[in-house]
Write a protein that holds these residues in place. Structure first.
Motif, short mmCIF file in Angstrom:
data_model
loop_
_atom_site.label_atom_id
_atom_site.label_comp_id
_atom_site.label_asym_id
_atom_site.label_seq_id
_atom_site.Cartn_x
_atom_site.Cartn_y
_atom_site.Cartn_z
N GLU A 312 0.83 -1.21 0.00
CA GLU A 312 0.00 0.00 0.00
C GLU A 312 0.87 1.26 0.00
N LEU A 315 2.41 1.85 -3.54
CA LEU A 315 1.47 2.37 -4.54
C LEU A 315 1.05 3.81 -4.22
N ASP A 316 0.89 4.12 -2.94
CA ASP A 316 0.46 5.47 -2.55
C ASP A 316 1.56 6.50 -2.78
N ASP A 320 1.04 8.98 -9.77
CA ASP A 320 -0.01 8.36 -10.59
C ASP A 320 0.43 8.15 -12.02
N VAL A 323 2.08 4.67 -12.01
CA VAL A 323 1.31 3.46 -11.67
C VAL A 323 -0.14 3.53 -12.12
N ARG A 324 -0.47 4.52 -12.94
CA ARG A 324 -1.87 4.70 -13.32
C ARG A 324 -2.47 3.42 -13.89
N ASP A 326 -1.12 0.36 -13.72
CA ASP A 326 -0.78 -0.85 -12.99
C ASP A 326 -1.42 -0.92 -11.61
N ARG A 327 -1.81 0.23 -11.06
CA ARG A 327 -2.31 0.25 -9.69
C ARG A 327 -3.48 -0.71 -9.50
N SER A 328 -4.53 -0.54 -10.30
CA SER A 328 -5.73 -1.36 -10.12
C SER A 328 -5.43 -2.84 -10.34
N GLU A 331 -3.46 -4.14 -7.26
CA GLU A 331 -4.34 -4.23 -6.09
C GLU A 331 -5.30 -5.40 -6.22
#
Length: 494
Positions: A312, A315-316, A320, A323-324, A326-328, A331
């Motif tokens: 977490e 990613l935070d 963005d 990781v725009r 790749d983030r979702s 997760e």
């Protein structure tokens, strides 16, 4: 007639069983002097505890003594000699992990395999011992200078002690091992990566062997704290000459509540300020190093991050724009199977998607011939903060021609960016030198002009004086020079 020795049918002792499994059978001697081979060996070797004190050389001497006897001579073949030595190693391995030797659930085949493994471990120990002293000296942790260095120093000391072998041929790192935490579940059996790791974790912390090993560790710690403030914290236990007591005292101070709170505050500050924007601001690799260091600080402060919290945070704290996409995905995958997406896996995935900054590729193109070799040049020596450094270079002469061309091309783009030496701005230096030379030339011309006037005004007196000197003036060019000047003057006046 004296009775003969009866054959022993009673169950064997553990040592007797082991000797039978090794291959000792039959009897030696004849008549009333006949004796079972296992009984004879067991009478000399006694039991597992006594055998643990023997060495391979002592086993060899015993074998040779059996072969040289005039009665009850016993010839032991090479295979059984080796197995006797392996039996000693096998028994000593139990001593290293503070357990009693036991045949347990072994059958003969399993037992013989265990002897082979014990023999192999001994071979590796002996090979490592040949270079241990040199490797340990290279791994010295150095002086313990203060609180900011303790954790790194402790890790370095543990590494060095893992090279030095103790009395039981267990790495001396066992002397300073930390005991289990109060909240550890004793019912859960520990799993060790190697037998050596198990030895470090279980080797007894008492007895003669420990006393000798602990004194060795004490001598090392004393040398590393001598002359430093850290020596103060072991002063109270110095008389014990016990390296374990020394380490407990140092940990009590440097890992106590006061310093633990300091580490927590440092970690919290990093947590609040650390973030990744782009490669120009901070390379992603450096960002990951700082994240790991922060996690270590929290762990040392007894507030460890679990893998979900680490992921977490990653990613935070990553922009963005990085990781725009790749983030979702990360997760979602982490929710489905958290074990497959720990911090390290996610970090490696993101690192593979980030393109490293390459500002030099376009810059090299402006250097004419250097453009063709831009892909092969390593620009690391001339990069500063993600840009070509156009200032002063101490090592200018050691740079390759290609790198010098790149630097000069960048300097040519912006005349205001001038170096101060090391190839920084040669034109400025050359202009100054030319001005100095021109000034000197003007001074020389003025002096020669003045000398010409003085010579003209004194020509009359000098000519008569020169005639009285005979040929001396001619030898030095005085008379001839004045004669030529008089003729030239008359011609101009005529």
């Amino acid at each position: 007639m004296a009775p003969t020795t009866p054959v022993v049918n009673n169950p064997r002792s553990p040592l007797g069983t082991a000797l039978e499994w090794i291959g000792f059978t039959g009897t030696v001697g004849s008549g009333t002097s006949a004796i079972n081979v296992v009984d004879m060996l067991e009478a000399d070797l006694v039991d597992f505890t006594n055998m643990s004190l023997l060495s391979a050389k002592e086993i060899q001497k015993l074998v040779e003594a059996y072969a040289s006897r005039k009665s009850r001579t016993l010839q032991i073949g090479p295979a059984n000699i080796l197995r006797l030595k392996q039996l000693v190693y096998w028994i000593q391995d139990f001593q290293r992990i503070d357990e009693e030797p036991s045949l347990g659930d072994y059958d003969q085949q399993g037992f013989l395999k265990a002897l082979v493994r014990a023999g192999e471990r001994q071979i590796y120990r002996e090979r490592e011992a040949e270079t241990a002293e040199a490797r340990a000296k290279e791994a010295t942790p150095g002086k313990l200078k203060g609180e900011t260095h303790f954790f790194e120093w402790e890790a370095a000391l543990t590494n060095q002690l893992s090279i030095y072998m103790g009395v039981l041929q267990v790495p001396l790192a066992y002397v300073i091992r930390e005991e289990k935490k109060e909240d550890d579940d004793d019912s859960v059996e520990s799993v060790y990566a190697s037998f050596q790791e198990e030895c470090i974790a279980k080797c007894p912390l008492e007895g003669h062997a420990f006393e000798v090993d602990s004194r060795h560790v004490h001598q090392l710690i004393t040398s590393y704290t001598s002359g430093q403030p850290s020596a103060t914290w072991i002063q109270s236990v110095r008389k014990k000459q016990c390296g374990r007591s020394d380490m407990i005292a140092l940990r009590a101070h440097y890992k106590g509540d006061g310093y633990r709170r300091k580490r927590i505050r440092q970690a919290q500050n990093m947590r609040d300020t650390l973030h990744y924007k782009n490669e120009k601001a901070m390379p992603f690799e450096k960002f990951l190093e700082k994240c790991t260091y922060m996690f270590n600080l929290f762990e040392e402060g007894k507030q460890p991050y679990n893998e979900a919290q680490k992921l977490e945070f990653l990613l935070d704290k990553t922009a963005d724009s990085v990781v725009r996409e790749d983030r979702s995905a990360i997760e979602a995958a982490a929710k489905i199977n958290p074990s497959k997406w720990p911090f390290e896996t996610a970090a490696n995935h993101l690192a593979s998607t980030i393109k490293p900054q390459k500002p030099a590729a376009a810059l090299i193109g402006a250097v004419g011939g250097a453009a063709s070799s831009s892909n092969s040049l390593d620009l690391t020596p001339i990069m500063r903060d993600g840009k070509i450094h156009t200032g002063y270079y101490k090592n200018w002469n050691s740079l390759s021609k290609g790198l010098k061309d790149v630097v000069n091309a960048e300097r040519a783009k912006d005349p205001s960016r001038k170096g101060t030496g090391g190839g920084g701005n040669k034109q400025k230096g050359n202009k100054a030198l030319k001005k100095e030379v021109a000034a000197l030339q003007r001074k020389i011309a003025a002096i020669e002009k003045k000398r010409g006037k003085d010579d003209d005004s004194a020509s009359g007196d000098d000519s008569s004086a020169a005639e009285n000197q005979g040929n001396a003036g001619t030898m030095f060019g005085g008379r001839a020079e004045k004669e030529s000047k008089k003729k030239a003057k008359k011609q101009r006046s005529g």
